[in-house]
Design a protein around this motif. Structure first.
Motif, PDB file in Angstrom:
ATOM      1  N   TYR A 176       0.829  -1.206   0.000  1.00  0.00           N
ATOM      2  CA  TYR A 176       0.000   0.000   0.000  1.00  0.00           C
ATOM      3  C   TYR A 176       0.868   1.263   0.000  1.00  0.00           C
ATOM      4  O   TYR A 176       0.573   2.232  -0.687  1.00  0.00           O
ATOM      5  CB  TYR A 176      -0.951  -0.008   1.197  1.00  0.00           C
ATOM      6  N   GLU A 177       1.953   1.229   0.750  1.00  0.00           N
ATOM      7  CA  GLU A 177       2.856   2.383   0.790  1.00  0.00           C
ATOM      8  C   GLU A 177       3.459   2.667  -0.586  1.00  0.00           C
ATOM      9  O   GLU A 177       3.582   3.816  -1.002  1.00  0.00           O
ATOM     10  CB  GLU A 177       3.964   2.178   1.825  1.00  0.00           C
ATOM     11  N   VAL A 178       3.823   1.626  -1.313  1.00  0.00           N
ATOM     12  CA  VAL A 178       4.366   1.799  -2.666  1.00  0.00           C
ATOM     13  C   VAL A 178       3.282   2.352  -3.592  1.00  0.00           C
ATOM     14  O   VAL A 178       3.540   3.241  -4.397  1.00  0.00           O
ATOM     15  CB  VAL A 178       4.940   0.467  -3.210  1.00  0.00           C
ATOM     16  N   LEU A 179       2.062   1.854  -3.462  1.00  0.00           N
ATOM     17  CA  LEU A 179       0.950   2.351  -4.266  1.00  0.00           C
ATOM     18  C   LEU A 179       0.751   3.848  -4.031  1.00  0.00           C
ATOM     19  O   LEU A 179       0.575   4.623  -4.967  1.00  0.00           O
ATOM     20  CB  LEU A 179      -0.330   1.579  -3.916  1.00  0.00           C
ATOM     21  N   LEU A 180       0.812   4.274  -2.757  1.00  0.00           N
ATOM     22  CA  LEU A 180       0.666   5.694  -2.416  1.00  0.00           C
ATOM     23  C   LEU A 180       1.834   6.517  -2.949  1.00  0.00           C
ATOM     24  O   LEU A 180       1.637   7.607  -3.496  1.00  0.00           O
ATOM     25  CB  LEU A 180       0.582   5.888  -0.901  1.00  0.00           C
ATOM     26  N   LYS A 181       3.032   6.001  -2.765  1.00  0.00           N
ATOM     27  CA  LYS A 181       4.232   6.712  -3.198  1.00  0.00           C
ATOM     28  C   LYS A 181       4.190   6.999  -4.695  1.00  0.00           C
ATOM     29  O   LYS A 181       4.596   8.065  -5.143  1.00  0.00           O
ATOM     30  CB  LYS A 181       5.462   5.874  -2.850  1.00  0.00           C
ATOM     31  N   ASN A 182       3.663   6.043  -5.463  1.00  0.00           N
ATOM     32  CA  ASN A 182       3.578   6.200  -6.911  1.00  0.00           C
ATOM     33  C   ASN A 182       2.266   6.864  -7.353  1.00  0.00           C
ATOM     34  O   ASN A 182       2.025   6.968  -8.548  1.00  0.00           O
ATOM     35  CB  ASN A 182       3.729   4.836  -7.598  1.00  0.00           C
ATOM     36  N   ARG A 183       1.441   7.254  -6.400  1.00  0.00           N
ATOM     37  CA  ARG A 183       0.137   7.901  -6.643  1.00  0.00           C
ATOM     38  C   ARG A 183      -0.785   7.060  -7.515  1.00  0.00           C
ATOM     39  O   ARG A 183      -1.652   7.571  -8.208  1.00  0.00           O
ATOM     40  CB  ARG A 183       0.318   9.291  -7.238  1.00  0.00           C
ATOM     41  N   GLN A 184      -0.592   5.747  -7.487  1.00  0.00           N
ATOM     42  CA  GLN A 184      -1.425   4.870  -8.294  1.00  0.00           C
ATOM     43  C   GLN A 184      -2.835   4.759  -7.738  1.00  0.00           C
ATOM     44  O   GLN A 184      -3.753   4.409  -8.459  1.00  0.00           O
ATOM     45  CB  GLN A 184      -0.784   3.489  -8.404  1.00  0.00           C
ATOM     46  N   LEU A 222      -4.645   7.229  -6.931  1.00  0.00           N
ATOM     47  CA  LEU A 222      -5.419   8.373  -7.420  1.00  0.00           C
ATOM     48  C   LEU A 222      -5.379   8.541  -8.937  1.00  0.00           C
ATOM     49  O   LEU A 222      -6.085   9.390  -9.476  1.00  0.00           O
ATOM     50  CB  LEU A 222      -4.902   9.668  -6.779  1.00  0.00           C
ATOM     51  N   LYS A 223      -4.560   7.769  -9.618  1.00  0.00           N
ATOM     52  CA  LYS A 223      -4.319   7.974 -11.049  1.00  0.00           C
ATOM     53  C   LYS A 223      -5.610   7.951 -11.866  1.00  0.00           C
ATOM     54  O   LYS A 223      -5.877   8.861 -12.644  1.00  0.00           O
ATOM     55  CB  LYS A 223      -3.361   6.911 -11.573  1.00  0.00           C
ATOM     56  N   PHE A 224      -6.424   6.925 -11.704  1.00  0.00           N
ATOM     57  CA  PHE A 224      -7.629   6.800 -12.528  1.00  0.00           C
ATOM     58  C   PHE A 224      -8.694   7.815 -12.110  1.00  0.00           C
ATOM     59  O   PHE A 224      -9.415   8.346 -12.952  1.00  0.00           O
ATOM     60  CB  PHE A 224      -8.167   5.370 -12.479  1.00  0.00           C
ATOM     61  N   THR A 225      -8.768   8.102 -10.823  1.00  0.00           N
ATOM     62  CA  THR A 225      -9.723   9.112 -10.351  1.00  0.00           C
ATOM     63  C   THR A 225      -9.348  10.479 -10.900  1.00  0.00           C
ATOM     64  O   THR A 225     -10.220  11.253 -11.320  1.00  0.00           O
ATOM     65  CB  THR A 225      -9.757   9.140  -8.809  1.00  0.00           C
ATOM     66  N   GLU A 226      -8.066  10.786 -10.915  1.00  0.00           N
ATOM     67  CA  GLU A 226      -7.609  12.078 -11.447  1.00  0.00           C
ATOM     68  C   GLU A 226      -7.941  12.207 -12.936  1.00  0.00           C
ATOM     69  O   GLU A 226      -8.423  13.256 -13.383  1.00  0.00           O
ATOM     70  CB  GLU A 226      -6.099  12.213 -11.237  1.00  0.00           C
ATOM     71  N   ILE A 227      -7.738  11.153 -13.705  1.00  0.00           N
ATOM     72  CA  ILE A 227      -8.060  11.184 -15.135  1.00  0.00           C
ATOM     73  C   ILE A 227      -9.568  11.352 -15.340  1.00  0.00           C
ATOM     74  O   ILE A 227     -10.007  12.148 -16.162  1.00  0.00           O
ATOM     75  CB  ILE A 227      -7.538   9.918 -15.841  1.00  0.00           C
ATOM     76  N   CYS A 228     -10.348  10.598 -14.560  1.00  0.00           N
ATOM     77  CA  CYS A 228     -11.808  10.708 -14.686  1.00  0.00           C
ATOM     78  C   CYS A 228     -12.290  12.102 -14.298  1.00  0.00           C
ATOM     79  O   CYS A 228     -13.198  12.650 -14.931  1.00  0.00           O
ATOM     80  CB  CYS A 228     -12.499   9.650 -13.825  1.00  0.00           C
ATOM     81  N   TYR A 229     -11.683  12.690 -13.283  1.00  0.00           N
ATOM     82  CA  TYR A 229     -12.024  14.061 -12.883  1.00  0.00           C
ATOM     83  C   TYR A 229     -11.702  15.038 -14.016  1.00  0.00           C
ATOM     84  O   TYR A 229     -12.518  15.874 -14.386  1.00  0.00           O
ATOM     85  CB  TYR A 229     -11.244  14.430 -11.617  1.00  0.00           C
TER      86      TYR A 229
END
Length: 180
Positions: free
Chosen positions: A88-96, A98-105
């Motif tokens: 989970y920490e690696v996922l957060l560090k790489n902002r993965q 939020l990636k799809f939510t940011e694109i959808c936004y």
């Protein structure tokens, strides 16, 4: 003597069947965790876009009052429960997360998972490891109800900790054209 040999053979077959059945259940459990993770990561609801929008559009004074830790994890309850702490920490560090939510936004649409295909396990399930390549079928839905379909690919590494399968690593492979 022959009866004893038959009896021993039957007992050995039963033991092998029991272990094979347990291994199959473990494989199914690992696959279900993998599918739950993929589904949650790639599904972006209007509520998630709204949460992200609230963070993105906060005024400087509101941003100062936000708990940054809570803001970064705004849509991550399910993801976090499916992952190891390190994963989970690696996922957060790489902002993965939020990636799809940011694109959808940014593009003003939502995203749904319509199918998930997992490869054969490349690791040893009996040693509490599973490793899958995956392909996920996606559907983008815009505000005017226009739908676009595509696929994404990636890899997942799972490990079993405290009798539960968890995602230990995620690597995104191909990105669907409609999200670039």
């Amino acid at each position: 003597m022959k009866r004893t040999n038959n009896f021993v053979f039957i007992i050995l077959c039963l033991i092998i069947l029991i272990f094979a059945g347990c291994s199959k259940n473990e494989e199914e459990n690992a696959q279900q965790v993998a599918k739950d993770f993929i589904s949650d990561l790639y599904t972006v609801s209007s509520e998630e876009v709204g949460n992200y929008s609230s963070l993105k559009n906060a005024s400087p004074s509101e941003a100062m009052e936000l708990d940054l830790n809570t803001a970064v994890h705004v849509n991550d309850d399910i993801l976090k429960s499916l992952m190891t702490e390190d994963g989970y920490e690696v996922l957060l560090k790489n902002r993965q997360n939020l990636k799809f939510t940011e694109i959808c936004y940014r593009e003003n649409f939502t995203m749904q998972v319509t199918g998930i295909q997992l490869s054969e396990n490349y690791a040893d399930i009996d040693n509490n490891e599973a490793d899958y390549s995956f392909e996920v079928n996606l559907k983008l839905i815009s505000d005017d109800s226009t739908e676009t379909e595509g696929t994404a690919k990636g890899k997942l590494l799972l490990s079993k900790t405290d009798d539960n399968w968890k995602i230990a690593g995620y690597r995104q492979g191909t990105f669907p054209d409609f999200l670039k």
